[in-house]
Design a protein around this motif. Structure first.
Motif, PDB file in Angstrom:
ATOM      1  N   ALA A 146     -61.244  44.071 -14.113  1.00  0.00           N
ATOM      2  CA  ALA A 146     -60.218  43.476 -13.259  1.00  0.00           C
ATOM      3  C   ALA A 146     -60.604  42.118 -12.699  1.00  0.00           C
ATOM      4  N   GLU A 147     -61.870  41.684 -12.801  1.00  0.00           N
ATOM      5  CA  GLU A 147     -62.304  40.435 -12.170  1.00  0.00           C
ATOM      6  C   GLU A 147     -61.750  39.232 -12.920  1.00  0.00           C
ATOM      7  N   GLY A 148     -61.140  38.315 -12.166  1.00  0.00           N
ATOM      8  CA  GLY A 148     -60.623  37.087 -12.740  1.00  0.00           C
ATOM      9  C   GLY A 148     -61.508  35.907 -12.404  1.00  0.00           C
ATOM     10  N   SER A 149     -61.002  34.702 -12.599  1.00  0.00           N
ATOM     11  CA  SER A 149     -61.775  33.501 -12.326  1.00  0.00           C
ATOM     12  C   SER A 149     -61.974  33.336 -10.826  1.00  0.00           C
ATOM     13  N   ASN A 150     -63.191  32.942 -10.449  1.00  0.00           N
ATOM     14  CA  ASN A 150     -63.556  32.691  -9.051  1.00  0.00           C
ATOM     15  C   ASN A 150     -63.257  33.874  -8.139  1.00  0.00           C
ATOM     16  N   GLY A 151     -63.572  35.070  -8.624  1.00  0.00           N
ATOM     17  CA  GLY A 151     -63.485  36.264  -7.792  1.00  0.00           C
ATOM     18  C   GLY A 151     -62.093  36.772  -7.521  1.00  0.00           C
ATOM     19  N   GLN A 152     -61.079  36.261  -8.205  1.00  0.00           N
ATOM     20  CA  GLN A 152     -59.722  36.743  -7.978  1.00  0.00           C
ATOM     21  C   GLN A 152     -59.572  38.155  -8.535  1.00  0.00           C
ATOM     22  N   MET A 153     -58.964  39.019  -7.747  1.00  0.00           N
ATOM     23  CA  MET A 153     -58.745  40.407  -8.139  1.00  0.00           C
ATOM     24  C   MET A 153     -57.254  40.720  -8.083  1.00  0.00           C
ATOM     25  N   PRO A 154     -56.785  41.606  -8.953  1.00  0.00           N
ATOM     26  CA  PRO A 154     -55.383  42.019  -8.850  1.00  0.00           C
ATOM     27  C   PRO A 154     -55.169  42.893  -7.622  1.00  0.00           C
ATOM     28  N   ASN A 155     -53.929  43.084  -7.271  1.00  0.00           N
ATOM     29  CA  ASN A 155     -53.630  43.983  -6.164  1.00  0.00           C
ATOM     30  C   ASN A 155     -54.178  45.364  -6.465  1.00  0.00           C
ATOM     31  N   LEU A 156     -54.791  45.969  -5.468  1.00  0.00           N
ATOM     32  CA  LEU A 156     -55.473  47.240  -5.695  1.00  0.00           C
ATOM     33  C   LEU A 156     -54.517  48.338  -6.143  1.00  0.00           C
ATOM     34  N   ASP A 157     -53.250  48.217  -5.833  1.00  0.00           N
ATOM     35  CA  ASP A 157     -52.290  49.237  -6.257  1.00  0.00           C
ATOM     36  C   ASP A 157     -52.203  49.343  -7.772  1.00  0.00           C
ATOM     37  N   LEU A 158     -52.356  48.241  -8.480  1.00  0.00           N
ATOM     38  CA  LEU A 158     -52.312  48.293  -9.937  1.00  0.00           C
ATOM     39  C   LEU A 158     -53.487  49.109 -10.476  1.00  0.00           C
ATOM     40  N   ILE A 159     -54.662  48.914  -9.903  1.00  0.00           N
ATOM     41  CA  ILE A 159     -55.827  49.704 -10.310  1.00  0.00           C
ATOM     42  C   ILE A 159     -55.640  51.165  -9.915  1.00  0.00           C
ATOM     43  N   ASP A 191     -54.803  33.442 -13.097  1.00  0.00           N
ATOM     44  CA  ASP A 191     -54.650  32.007 -12.888  1.00  0.00           C
ATOM     45  C   ASP A 191     -53.228  31.643 -12.491  1.00  0.00           C
ATOM     46  N   TYR A 192     -52.280  32.520 -12.792  1.00  0.00           N
ATOM     47  CA  TYR A 192     -50.889  32.317 -12.399  1.00  0.00           C
ATOM     48  C   TYR A 192     -50.474  33.292 -11.305  1.00  0.00           C
ATOM     49  N   GLN A 193     -51.462  33.850 -10.606  1.00  0.00           N
ATOM     50  CA  GLN A 193     -51.215  34.794  -9.510  1.00  0.00           C
ATOM     51  C   GLN A 193     -50.420  36.005  -9.978  1.00  0.00           C
ATOM     52  N   LEU A 194     -50.742  36.479 -11.179  1.00  0.00           N
ATOM     53  CA  LEU A 194     -50.124  37.678 -11.737  1.00  0.00           C
ATOM     54  C   LEU A 194     -51.162  38.778 -11.800  1.00  0.00           C
ATOM     55  N   ASP A 195     -50.748  39.991 -11.536  1.00  0.00           N
ATOM     56  CA  ASP A 195     -51.656  41.132 -11.529  1.00  0.00           C
ATOM     57  C   ASP A 195     -51.774  41.697 -12.938  1.00  0.00           C
ATOM     58  N   ALA A 196     -53.019  41.873 -13.385  1.00  0.00           N
ATOM     59  CA  ALA A 196     -53.269  42.396 -14.732  1.00  0.00           C
ATOM     60  C   ALA A 196     -54.649  43.027 -14.769  1.00  0.00           C
ATOM     61  N   VAL A 197     -54.821  43.978 -15.666  1.00  0.00           N
ATOM     62  CA  VAL A 197     -56.109  44.644 -15.883  1.00  0.00           C
ATOM     63  C   VAL A 197     -56.326  44.799 -17.375  1.00  0.00           C
ATOM     64  N   THR A 198     -57.591  44.917 -17.743  1.00  0.00           N
ATOM     65  CA  THR A 198     -57.973  45.162 -19.130  1.00  0.00           C
ATOM     66  C   THR A 198     -58.502  46.582 -19.247  1.00  0.00           C
ATOM     67  N   LEU A 199     -58.009  47.307 -20.225  1.00  0.00           N
ATOM     68  CA  LEU A 199     -58.451  48.670 -20.506  1.00  0.00           C
ATOM     69  C   LEU A 199     -59.169  48.652 -21.852  1.00  0.00           C
TER      70      LEU A 199
END
Length: 728
Positions: A304-317, A404-412
């Motif tokens: 879930a870690e993005g560039s410069n420590g950005q994380m998606p909203n915890l609800d998605l996880i 980078d576009y303030q969108l929530d996403a995760v990789t599985l």
């Protein structure tokens, strides 16, 4: 009013008195804050909170899934069909595109494909912490360089399912990376699984958001492919997507003027090909990992870690965790530092924390936490990995392009404990993964607004445990408050010494700190900071020369040392504020009157920059606090400590602790720590190569860790070494 005046006057004097007490007892308060901060960091795993879905509209697992065993078998059959087609084809790209578009026509979805190029990775001050070059800029910089190595650009293939109950204003993205040159069984199964899920969504009457399936061509990396598609999706009017430019680009591609062989598979590209859906609500990236014999069980690793420590909203996880763990019975895990699990010190801390939790439960039941030593070690390893990944600033997967576009996403990333070539063995894994993806997308489909109920600033301890900023911010505040506190104590000591000199001028020999000393201290600190900025930009001209990586590192170091010496010499000539300044470089010794201003200014400078860095990337600021604070607090002139130790009866506990602090300052400084890393890293050539590659990576991703190293850590190291060796 007259009766309230003494009370208000006393209240007005309360805070100055408290501040005065803190400054008077600054050493004791600083030690207490440091100990409390370090203990708080060690207690983060047991203090972690249990995850829960904050947004009630998500309702994960409430609806019945439609992905069946027959769909899993169909996914396996499609994967086998794809592998046989690619095996018998002479043009793998054309065959794959025709095969995929055939299924798109069969499903009745909109589809197109997008041409992209990888970004330029060269050093440039204009690209740091900014978006990468567009297609035009990349071609201008790399056409001649890569004309032989890159016979064709990358191509993303996209299918869009229009929601029957939606208005086309929102969409959910499912990403499947693939590489036709190295297509493994897992990649083929992922493509087959995604196609089956896409077909299910074409029949879903409940669908309220458009579904976009992105088959990302990952020959240049999955992140590059996803980032190229997102850039064009959100910037259709930019310079690399205007009608005039795309028309000329496509004509060049068709005629083969850009790369040889392009016209063979780009024969019908038009500007109208790029179709769009609504605003993206969330993204899911699914991929099978390469075959790994060390994996004994089917599992999914969540990234879930993005560039410069950005994380998606915890609800998605939380949605993915709930569906994977409690609905499909899948083993969900996170990245962790496996090497530290065998550290004996960490196991000892785990035992202490276990007994501490039991004792706290006896004292007050709400304080207790049932955490075994092994659970603490596992949680600490995962927590350190989460902090490091956020501090490094490099995305751990293609989901970083969404952030980078303030969108929530995760990789599985799916790990199979069986041989994927055996379709019967991989049947259950495909079925459970398909149901997981269907349930997660259906939960996001229920949302009427963007993710906002849960937190964005957190560290993960496990898939079901997290540490919010309200908890890990407390140890950070306790540690960083020691910097301005010690700076105030130094200034207060100077003030008291000045008064003592005025009263006992004939008997006391103390160098008075005057305005000239403070001005000189400000100039020295400013000079070192400017030198650090120049040093951070030195890789830019070095990258223009065709030199080896180890040669660039050596030249970088030599230039940094030479510019520092030249800056000090120029400083002594241009700013002769006193007669003492002329002897600065001649005798290489500063008077005691310059020690206090330099250290106080260094402490204040470090506190301000670390506080600002916490707003950019909290994980970077946390690592900076652990490095900078002990180095700055323990810095003092070695001549004073040596003199006190050599005097008869001077080997007191305070003197020995001061010498230990000086040793700690030297060891934590940037030059010594860098040399230690090079020595421990293996052969010199390999270590220098890794160091340069690491620097290039931080620069390319615009990592704030690079800023911390050159704007805070390096100048503080130089100033602390300046205090230790050149003050008395």
């Amino acid at each position: 009013m007259e009766q309230q005046q003494p009370s208000s006057y006393a209240q007005g004097r309360l805070f100055p008195r408290l501040a005065s007490l803190l400054v008077i007892h600054a050493h004791a308060v600083s030690i207490a804050c440091c100990v409390a901060g370090l203990v708080g960091l060690l207690l983060l795993p047991p203090l972690a909170k249990t995850t829960h879905v904050s947004e009630n509209a998500l309702l994960p697992g409430s609806a019945k899934v439609t992905f069946s065993e027959a769909d899993a078998l169909n996914a396996s059959a499609i994967a086998n069909e794809l592998q046989s087609i690619l095996k018998d084809s002479t043009n793998r790209y054309m065959a794959f595109r025709s095969w995929l578009f055939h299924y798109f026509d069969l499903f009745g979805v909109d589809y197109y494909y997008q041409v992209f190029w990888p970004p330029d990775r060269s050093f440039s001050p204009l690209r740091f912490m900014s978006s990468s070059y567009g297609v035009e800029g990349w071609l201008a910089h790399n056409k001649s360089k890569y004309s032989q190595d890159l016979p064709h650009p990358g191509v993303n293939l996209v299918g869009i399912v229009r929601a029957p109950r939606g208005d086309g204003n929102e969409a959910i993205v499912l990403v499947t990376p693939f590489d036709l040159e190295k297509l493994a069984n897992g990649d083929a199964l992922t493509l087959g699984l995604s196609l089956v899920i896409l077909e299910l969504f074409t029949k879903a009457h409940w669908l309220a958001k458009d579904i976009i399936w992105l088959a990302a061509d990952s020959q240049y990396g999955a992140y590059t492919a996803v980032d190229a598609w997102l850039k064009e999706y959100h910037q259709l009017a930019s310079e690399c997507a205007t009608l005039q430019y795309r028309t000329s680009l496509i004509s060049n591609l068709k005629s083969g003027n850009v790369f040889e062989g392009s016209s063979e598979w780009l024969d019908d590209v038009t500007i109208e090909d790029f179709k769009r859906a609504g605003a993206i609500s969330a993204g899911f990236i699914v991929m099978f990992s390469r075959e790994d014999d060390s994996v004994a069980f089917d599992s999914i690793q969540l990234k879930a870690e993005g560039s410069n420590g950005q994380m998606p909203n915890l609800d998605l996880i939380n949605v993915v965790t709930t569906l994977a763990t409690y609905r499909q019975g899948l083993l969900l895990n996170l990245d962790s530092f496996k090497g530290i699990k065998s550290w004996p010190g960490l196991n000892t801390i785990g035992d202490i924390v276990k007994h501490l939790g039991k004792f706290a439960g006896y004292v007050y039941p709400d304080w207790g936490f049932a955490l075994s030593a092994s659970e603490y070690v596992q949680g600490a390893a995962t927590l350190l990995s989460s902090i490091w990944n956020q501090a490094l600033g490099v995305p751990t997967g293609p989901h970083g392009a969404f952030r980078d576009y303030q969108l929530d996403a995760v990789t599985l990333e799916i790990f199979s404990g069986v041989n994927l070539k055996n379709t019967l063995s991989s049947h259950d894994l495909l079925k459970n993964t398909g149901r997981l993806l269907e349930g997660a997308i259906r939960s996001v489909n229920n949302l009427l607004e963007k993710f906002h109920h849960s937190v964005f600033l957190y560290f993960l301890v496990s898939p079901t445990k997290f540490v919010p900023i309200s908890i890990y911010g407390i140890p950070f505040a306790l540690l960083i408050i020691t910097l301005p506190l010690q700076a105030s104590a130094l200034c207060s000591r100077v003030s008291s010494q000045d008064k003592s000199v005025a009263d006992k001028e004939s008997t006391t020999k103390i160098n008075k700190v005057g305005p000239a000393n403070w001005i000189r201290g400000v100039q020295i600190v400013t000079l070192v900071e400017l030198w650090s900025i120049v040093t951070s930009l030195m890789p830019i001209p070095l990258s223009l020369f065709t030199l080896s990586s180890e040669t660039k590192i050596i030249l970088w170091t030599m230039l940094a040392c030479a510019t520092l010496c030249a800056a000090l010499y120029a400083f002594s000539i241009l700013f002769p504020l006193s007669n003492q300044l002329g002897s600065l470089l001649q005798s290489a010794i500063l008077l005691d009157s310059d020690f206090v201003p330099i250290k106080a200014l260094t402490l204040g400078f470090a506190a301000i920059f670390l506080g600002v860095m916490s707003a950019v990337n909290f994980a970077v600021a946390l690592l900076g606090v652990l490095l900078v604070i002990p180095m700055c607090l323990c810095a003092q002139p070695i001549s004073q400590v040596r003199k006190s130790i050599l005097t008869p009866g001077g080997r007191s506990l305070t003197s020995l602790l001061s010498m230990a602090g000086i040793i700690l300052t030297i060891f934590l400084s940037a030059p010594i720590l860098l040399l230690s890393g090079i020595v421990v890293g293996g052969p010199l050539r390999t270590s220098l190569l890794q160091l340069w590659n690491w620097t290039e990576s931080l620069w390319f991703w615009g990592s704030s860790l690079y800023l911390l190293g050159f704007l805070v850590y390096l100048p503080c190291s130089v100033l602390c070494l300046f205090v230790v060796f050149w003050c008395r």
